[in-house]
Design a protein around this motif. Structure first.
Motif, mmCIF file in Angstrom:
data_model
loop_
_atom_site.group_PDB
_atom_site.id
_atom_site.type_symbol
_atom_site.label_atom_id
_atom_site.label_comp_id
_atom_site.label_asym_id
_atom_site.label_seq_id
_atom_site.Cartn_x
_atom_site.Cartn_y
_atom_site.Cartn_z
ATOM 1 N N GLU A 90 0.820 -1.347 -0.044
ATOM 2 C CA GLU A 90 -0.004 0.069 0.064
ATOM 3 C C GLU A 90 1.081 1.276 -0.020
ATOM 4 O O GLU A 90 2.096 1.165 0.787
ATOM 5 N N SER A 92 2.860 4.291 0.781
ATOM 6 C CA SER A 92 3.439 5.414 2.049
ATOM 7 C C SER A 92 4.566 5.886 1.853
ATOM 8 O O SER A 92 5.464 5.631 1.119
ATOM 9 N N TYR A 146 -2.879 -3.935 2.709
ATOM 10 C CA TYR A 146 -4.455 -3.331 2.880
ATOM 11 C C TYR A 146 -5.211 -4.189 3.476
ATOM 12 O O TYR A 146 -6.380 -3.890 3.669
ATOM 13 N N HIS A 203 -12.596 3.386 10.047
ATOM 14 C CA HIS A 203 -11.467 2.816 9.094
ATOM 15 C C HIS A 203 -10.105 3.056 9.634
ATOM 16 O O HIS A 203 -9.208 3.050 8.772
ATOM 17 N N ARG A 259 -7.340 11.010 10.008
ATOM 18 C CA ARG A 259 -7.617 11.386 8.562
ATOM 19 C C ARG A 259 -8.991 10.915 8.177
ATOM 20 O O ARG A 259 -9.299 9.693 8.403
ATOM 21 N N GLN A 261 -10.522 8.916 5.812
ATOM 22 C CA GLN A 261 -10.082 7.753 4.953
ATOM 23 C C GLN A 261 -11.202 7.595 3.701
ATOM 24 O O GLN A 261 -11.625 6.446 3.737
ATOM 25 N N ARG A 262 -11.115 8.329 2.840
ATOM 26 C CA ARG A 262 -12.172 8.229 1.743
ATOM 27 C C ARG A 262 -11.729 7.155 1.026
ATOM 28 O O ARG A 262 -12.657 6.449 0.444
ATOM 29 N N GLU A 263 -10.699 6.698 0.705
ATOM 30 C CA GLU A 263 -10.285 5.530 -0.015
ATOM 31 C C GLU A 263 -10.758 4.138 0.419
ATOM 32 O O GLU A 263 -11.010 3.187 0.046
ATOM 33 N N ARG A 264 -11.086 4.144 2.026
ATOM 34 C CA ARG A 264 -11.754 2.978 2.494
ATOM 35 C C ARG A 264 -13.235 2.950 2.588
ATOM 36 O O ARG A 264 -13.566 2.078 3.250
ATOM 37 N N GLU A 266 -16.837 2.898 1.459
ATOM 38 C CA GLU A 266 -18.007 2.436 0.227
ATOM 39 C C GLU A 266 -19.235 3.093 0.476
ATOM 40 O O GLU A 266 -19.764 2.788 1.740
ATOM 41 N N ASN A 303 -5.380 16.012 5.824
ATOM 42 C CA ASN A 303 -6.549 16.894 4.986
ATOM 43 C C ASN A 303 -6.644 17.925 5.686
ATOM 44 O O ASN A 303 -7.653 18.194 6.420
#
Ligand code: NCD
Length: 345
Positions: A90, A92, A146, A203, A259, A261-264, A266, A303
């Motif tokens: 992932e 970093s 991940y 998350h 943060r 965690q928008r990438e995690r 759904e 962010n």
């Protein structure tokens, strides 16, 4: 005195921590023996299961690593001739570079592998990748993945030491240790402090490892966030739950922002970033709910304008820059502690 400090030690644990002597005494007498801490396992997979004694031993060792990094003390090349591979599934920046610098400061040969760019894309499994690297006979594998549990699975398959550098939403033990070191340097102790961990708890492996560590060292832990970002049953980890910043931050000593965690995520967990900042973003107004000497932390990457305002992130109560420095020291301590498990040690 830290609760649990007087608990019986786990079998196999060897811990000799340098007694704190007044400066004059240190100068007059022969230098005290260097501390030697060995963790009971050859891996560091999580805070879960670590005792207060082990955690405090690592923090004490990290304190010495700070002096080495600041060139106050001489470098200890305990990993000279050893190979450390950083295996990151992932992306970093800070964690990987921090482990790289830590290994190099201890004399290791360090190799970075960003697996996202190579074998995995060709369909190779975690285990295949690990076995390939294992055949190259590294001494230490630092792994980020991940998926929760992937690092532990990999640790069962290889013959070297494995350090978890973050697995999915499960654990990120070195982040919790560096946070504890940063807090201890400012507040003197962890025991008895009230710490609010705020934002995207659901998350966050950082939240999970911190809750476990802070509870083990006797802090009172709160989680603060919108109910959509608070996992059900989180109270069972021994935290108080708040869904608004005013009550959640009242009288706290430490505020840890996380943060979003928008990438995690759904689906939609927050109506809009603007609304999230309005209710849960840490700005000067919300910071005033906490104790006047409360300090602010964030594991990064931040962010700005989403979970934290720049004025607070860069303000005089922010420990965010120092957390990065402590990251290298804590990783040196973990590497040094695991070095005791390497063959011929
Ligand atoms: C954290 C992580 O990766 O879990 N960051 C880090 O280790 N520097 C937190 C995050 O990504 O928000």
């Amino acid at each position: 005195m830290i609760p649990g400090d007087n608990l019986p030690r786990s079998p196999g644990l060897r811990l000799l921590v340098r007694p704190t002597l007044p400066i004059g005494l240190v100068l007059m007498n022969a230098p005290p023996p260097l501390p030697s801490i060995a963790l009971p396992s050859r891996h560091l997979l999580g805070i879960d299961g670590m005792s207060a004694t082990e955690i405090v031993g690592l923090l004490d060792l990290a304190e010495e690593a700070v002096a080495v990094s600041r060139q106050i003390e001489k470098k200890k090349a305990v990993l000279r001739g050893r190979t450390q591979i950083n295996l990151f599934f992932e992306a970093s920046t800070r964690t990987q570079s921090s482990f790289e610098l830590a290994g190099k400061r201890l004399g290791a040969d360090v190799m970075n592998m960003a697996v996202g760019n190579s074998a995995v894309k060709k369909g190779e499994t975690v285990i295949d990748t690990a076995m390939t690297l294992n055949a190259m006979r590294p001494d230490i594998l630092v792994v980020r993945h991940y998926a929760a549990g992937a690092v532990e699975l990999l640790a069962q398959k290889v013959s070297c030491s494995v350090i978890n550098a973050g697995d999915g939403v499960h654990e990120h033990p070195t982040q919790a240790l560096l946070d504890a070191l940063t807090i201890r340097r400012h507040k003197g102790t962890i025991s008895g402090l009230t710490v609010a961990i705020c934002g995207d708890i659901a998350h966050s492996r950082v939240a999970r490892s911190n809750i476990l560590l802070l509870n083990t060292l006797g802090a009172r832990v709160r989680v603060v966030g919108p109910s959509t970002l608070l996992p059900t049953g989180i109270e069972r980890l021994g935290v108080e739950v708040f869904t608004d910043m005013r009550s959640g931050l009242a009288d706290v000593d430490i505020i840890m922002m996380l943060r979003l965690q928008r990438e995690r995520m759904e689906g939609s967990f927050v109506p809009s970033v603007r609304e999230y900042f309005h209710f849960f973003g840490l700005d000067e107004r919300k910071l005033a709910y906490a104790k006047p000497d409360a300090l602010v932390m964030h594991p990064g990457p931040m962010n700005r304008g989403v979970e934290i305002d720049s004025a607070v992130a860069d303000g005089k109560r922010s420990l965010i820059g120092e957390q990065v420095e402590m990251g290298v020291a804590v990783r040196m301590a973990v590497l040094e502690a695991l070095a005791a498990h390497l063959p011929n040690n």
